[in-house]
Design a protein around this motif. Structure first.
Motif, PDB file in Angstrom:
ATOM      1  N   VAL A   1       9.135 -75.890 -44.286  1.00  0.00           N
ATOM      2  CA  VAL A   1       8.739 -74.663 -44.972  1.00  0.00           C
ATOM      3  C   VAL A   1       9.900 -74.255 -45.873  1.00  0.00           C
ATOM      4  N   HIS A   2       9.577 -73.937 -47.132  1.00  0.00           N
ATOM      5  CA  HIS A   2      10.592 -73.451 -48.068  1.00  0.00           C
ATOM      6  C   HIS A   2      10.014 -72.268 -48.825  1.00  0.00           C
ATOM      7  N   ASN A   3      10.709 -71.143 -48.770  1.00  0.00           N
ATOM      8  CA  ASN A   3      10.213 -69.904 -49.394  1.00  0.00           C
ATOM      9  C   ASN A   3       8.791 -69.584 -48.936  1.00  0.00           C
ATOM     10  N   ASN A   4       8.578 -69.703 -47.618  1.00  0.00           N
ATOM     11  CA  ASN A   4       7.302 -69.376 -46.977  1.00  0.00           C
ATOM     12  C   ASN A   4       6.159 -70.303 -47.385  1.00  0.00           C
TER      13      ASN A   4
ATOM     14  N   SER B   1       5.669 -77.642 -47.222  1.00  0.00           N
ATOM     15  CA  SER B   1       5.801 -78.732 -48.181  1.00  0.00           C
ATOM     16  C   SER B   1       6.418 -79.931 -47.472  1.00  0.00           C
ATOM     17  N   TYR B   2       6.773 -80.941 -48.274  1.00  0.00           N
ATOM     18  CA  TYR B   2       7.422 -82.133 -47.742  1.00  0.00           C
ATOM     19  C   TYR B   2       8.217 -82.772 -48.863  1.00  0.00           C
ATOM     20  N   GLY B   3       9.200 -83.600 -48.500  1.00  0.00           N
ATOM     21  CA  GLY B   3      10.016 -84.168 -49.551  1.00  0.00           C
ATOM     22  C   GLY B   3      10.992 -85.200 -49.057  1.00  0.00           C
ATOM     23  N   ILE B   4      11.810 -85.674 -49.992  1.00  0.00           N
ATOM     24  CA  ILE B   4      12.831 -86.688 -49.740  1.00  0.00           C
ATOM     25  C   ILE B   4      14.155 -85.982 -49.433  1.00  0.00           C
ATOM     26  N   ILE B   5      14.754 -86.336 -48.326  1.00  0.00           N
ATOM     27  CA  ILE B   5      16.027 -85.745 -47.920  1.00  0.00           C
ATOM     28  C   ILE B   5      17.158 -86.600 -48.467  1.00  0.00           C
TER      29      ILE B   5
ATOM     30  N   ILE C   1      14.359 -83.383 -52.530  1.00  0.00           N
ATOM     31  CA  ILE C   1      13.442 -83.607 -53.641  1.00  0.00           C
ATOM     32  C   ILE C   1      12.059 -83.233 -53.149  1.00  0.00           C
ATOM     33  N   ASP C   2      11.502 -82.173 -53.675  1.00  0.00           N
ATOM     34  CA  ASP C   2      10.268 -81.590 -53.145  1.00  0.00           C
ATOM     35  C   ASP C   2       9.042 -82.333 -53.676  1.00  0.00           C
ATOM     36  N   LEU C   3       8.511 -83.230 -52.844  1.00  0.00           N
ATOM     37  CA  LEU C   3       7.332 -83.997 -53.253  1.00  0.00           C
ATOM     38  C   LEU C   3       6.072 -83.142 -53.240  1.00  0.00           C
ATOM     39  N   GLY C   4       6.069 -82.115 -52.407  1.00  0.00           N
ATOM     40  CA  GLY C   4       4.893 -81.254 -52.341  1.00  0.00           C
ATOM     41  C   GLY C   4       4.536 -80.659 -53.688  1.00  0.00           C
ATOM     42  N   SER C   5       5.538 -80.253 -54.455  1.00  0.00           N
ATOM     43  CA  SER C   5       5.273 -79.680 -55.779  1.00  0.00           C
ATOM     44  C   SER C   5       4.999 -80.763 -56.820  1.00  0.00           C
ATOM     45  N   LYS C   6       5.602 -81.935 -56.644  1.00  0.00           N
ATOM     46  CA  LYS C   6       5.426 -83.007 -57.621  1.00  0.00           C
ATOM     47  C   LYS C   6       4.097 -83.740 -57.441  1.00  0.00           C
ATOM     48  N   LEU C   7       3.576 -83.766 -56.224  1.00  0.00           N
ATOM     49  CA  LEU C   7       2.334 -84.475 -55.932  1.00  0.00           C
ATOM     50  C   LEU C   7       1.250 -83.497 -55.491  1.00  0.00           C
TER      51      LEU C   7
ATOM     52  N   PHE D   1      16.260 -78.186 -54.101  1.00  0.00           N
ATOM     53  CA  PHE D   1      16.931 -77.107 -53.375  1.00  0.00           C
ATOM     54  C   PHE D   1      17.775 -77.690 -52.254  1.00  0.00           C
ATOM     55  N   PRO D   2      18.706 -76.889 -51.709  1.00  0.00           N
ATOM     56  CA  PRO D   2      19.628 -77.400 -50.683  1.00  0.00           C
ATOM     57  C   PRO D   2      18.963 -77.537 -49.318  1.00  0.00           C
ATOM     58  N   LEU D   3      19.527 -78.401 -48.503  1.00  0.00           N
ATOM     59  CA  LEU D   3      19.000 -78.632 -47.153  1.00  0.00           C
ATOM     60  C   LEU D   3      18.984 -77.362 -46.319  1.00  0.00           C
ATOM     61  N   ASN D   4      20.010 -76.519 -46.487  1.00  0.00           N
ATOM     62  CA  ASN D   4      20.106 -75.338 -45.622  1.00  0.00           C
ATOM     63  C   ASN D   4      19.086 -74.256 -45.966  1.00  0.00           C
ATOM     64  N   SER D   5      18.249 -74.511 -46.968  1.00  0.00           N
ATOM     65  CA  SER D   5      17.196 -73.550 -47.294  1.00  0.00           C
ATOM     66  C   SER D   5      15.871 -73.906 -46.627  1.00  0.00           C
ATOM     67  N   LEU D   6      15.855 -75.002 -45.842  1.00  0.00           N
ATOM     68  CA  LEU D   6      14.614 -75.470 -45.216  1.00  0.00           C
ATOM     69  C   LEU D   6      14.437 -74.912 -43.815  1.00  0.00           C
ATOM     70  N   THR D   7      13.201 -74.747 -43.412  1.00  0.00           N
ATOM     71  CA  THR D   7      12.829 -74.638 -42.005  1.00  0.00           C
ATOM     72  C   THR D   7      12.034 -75.884 -41.679  1.00  0.00           C
ATOM     73  N   PHE D   8      12.612 -76.756 -40.856  1.00  0.00           N
ATOM     74  CA  PHE D   8      11.972 -78.035 -40.575  1.00  0.00           C
ATOM     75  C   PHE D   8      10.719 -77.858 -39.719  1.00  0.00           C
ATOM     76  N   LEU D   9       9.683 -78.604 -40.072  1.00  0.00           N
ATOM     77  CA  LEU D   9       8.477 -78.750 -39.262  1.00  0.00           C
ATOM     78  C   LEU D   9       8.536 -80.096 -38.541  1.00  0.00           C
ATOM     79  N   PRO D  10       7.668 -80.325 -37.539  1.00  0.00           N
ATOM     80  CA  PRO D  10       7.553 -81.692 -37.034  1.00  0.00           C
ATOM     81  C   PRO D  10       7.284 -82.641 -38.203  1.00  0.00           C
ATOM     82  N   VAL D  11       7.820 -83.843 -38.145  1.00  0.00           N
ATOM     83  CA  VAL D  11       7.698 -84.784 -39.265  1.00  0.00           C
ATOM     84  C   VAL D  11       6.242 -84.906 -39.713  1.00  0.00           C
ATOM     85  N   ILE D  12       5.357 -85.160 -38.771  1.00  0.00           N
ATOM     86  CA  ILE D  12       3.908 -85.079 -39.011  1.00  0.00           C
ATOM     87  C   ILE D  12       3.436 -83.924 -38.139  1.00  0.00           C
TER      88      ILE D  12
END
Length: 290
Positions: free
Chosen positions: A7-10, A13-17, A23-29, A59-70
């Motif tokens: 979760v980023h800014n509520n 999403s998902y992306g490349i670490i 790299i936010d793939l959720g917005s690109k795809l 955006f930076p890693l420290n701005s994420l709230t991690f979800l389960p991978v799937i």
């Protein structure tokens, strides 16, 4: 390549670490795949993600709230008693794979709280290698099985031992007891999933230390076995079992409690870390008296 759900800014999403950010793939795809599971279902080789690998992080890693991978897998299939030392601890001799299931809502992400079940006084740790299916199928041969794997991750399969009884389901499905992450390392970076150090720490003390070479039923064998009775689909997760050293079989027993930190690290894959908190009491709705 490392892929995470977050979760980023509520916004989910998902992306490349990458070392310098995400790299936010959720917005690109956004018009192609809304989450990582959907991406796997349309592109098991992850070619679309690979195209963005050298993009500038969003955006930076420290701005994420991690979800389960799937975070919404159709199936979470778990393998019990799959390391030699664990089988010795529990005096297990059945040669067939021991399988049980987890539900999707029993999971949580990296750095998120793991909830100690309110009705358990024996909440145990189990560090495990998670396998994420990329290409689905049934009756998958052992020889072809690893080509169906999208990637690997760390899993902390929290277990309410006093609820396992003769079957595991009740001990494994309390809300937010299974931590999954931080990310998925793609299979192309892990040529042999059975040459990986796997370790678990409780409050900085190493409590499990083994190698995935010690698995009795290897990943390819498990995929072959499971796919004979159920069709595997992209995003399905197979949790491959825990080494010896679990708290239940220590003298005295060692169980997790609120305030503890539990960490699972698997070589070349990642380092998963979570703090245990007491599960809150459920909110009961009030029915008006008549």
């Amino acid at each position: 390549m490392r892929l995470a759900s977050y979760v980023h800014n509520n916004k989910r999403s998902y992306g490349i670490i990458k070392p310098d950010g995400v790299i936010d793939l959720g917005s690109k795809l956004t018009n192609v795949a809304g989450d990582l599971k959907m991406l796997l279902s349309i592109d098991s080789q992850l070619n679309m993600a690979q195209r963005y690998f050298n993009a500038v992080p969003d955006f930076p890693l420290n701005s994420l709230t991690f979800l389960p991978v799937i975070d919404n897998p159709a199936k979470i299939l778990c393998v019990g008693m799959n390391y030699a030392e664990k089988r010795k601890e529990f005096d297990q001799h059945n040669p067939a794979p021991t399988l049980f299931v987890r539900f999707a809502d029993s999971q949580t992400g990296h750095n998120a709280p793991v909830l100690k079940p309110r009705h358990s006084s024996e909440f145990d740790y189990e560090g495990e290698l998670a396998v994420i299916i990329g290409k689905g199928g049934e009756d998958i041969s052992r020889e072809a099985a690893l080509s169906h794997v999208a990637g690997y991750s760390c899993y902390m399969d929290g277990s309410a031992r006093d609820w396992q009884h003769t079957w595991f389901t009740a001990g494994k499905n309390w809300r937010q007891t299974g931590a999954f992450g931080p990310w998925m390392t793609t299979a192309d970076e892990i040529p042999d999933p059975h040459q990986l150090a796997i370790r678990t720490w409780l409050n900085g003390r190493m409590v499990q230390d083994d190698n995935t070479a010690s698995m009795i039923h290897k990943v390819a064998e498990l995929i072959e076995y499971i796919s004979t009775f159920t069709s595997l689909t992209p995003g399905d997760v197979i949790i491959t079992g825990s080494p010896g050293g679990v708290g239940k079989k220590r003298n005295p027993p060692l169980f997790m409690k609120a305030g503890d930190r539990i960490e699972v690290e698997i070589e070349n894959i990642g380092h998963l870390s979570n703090v245990i908190i007491d599960a809150p009491a459920p909110a009961h709705s009030l029915t008006a008296a008549h």
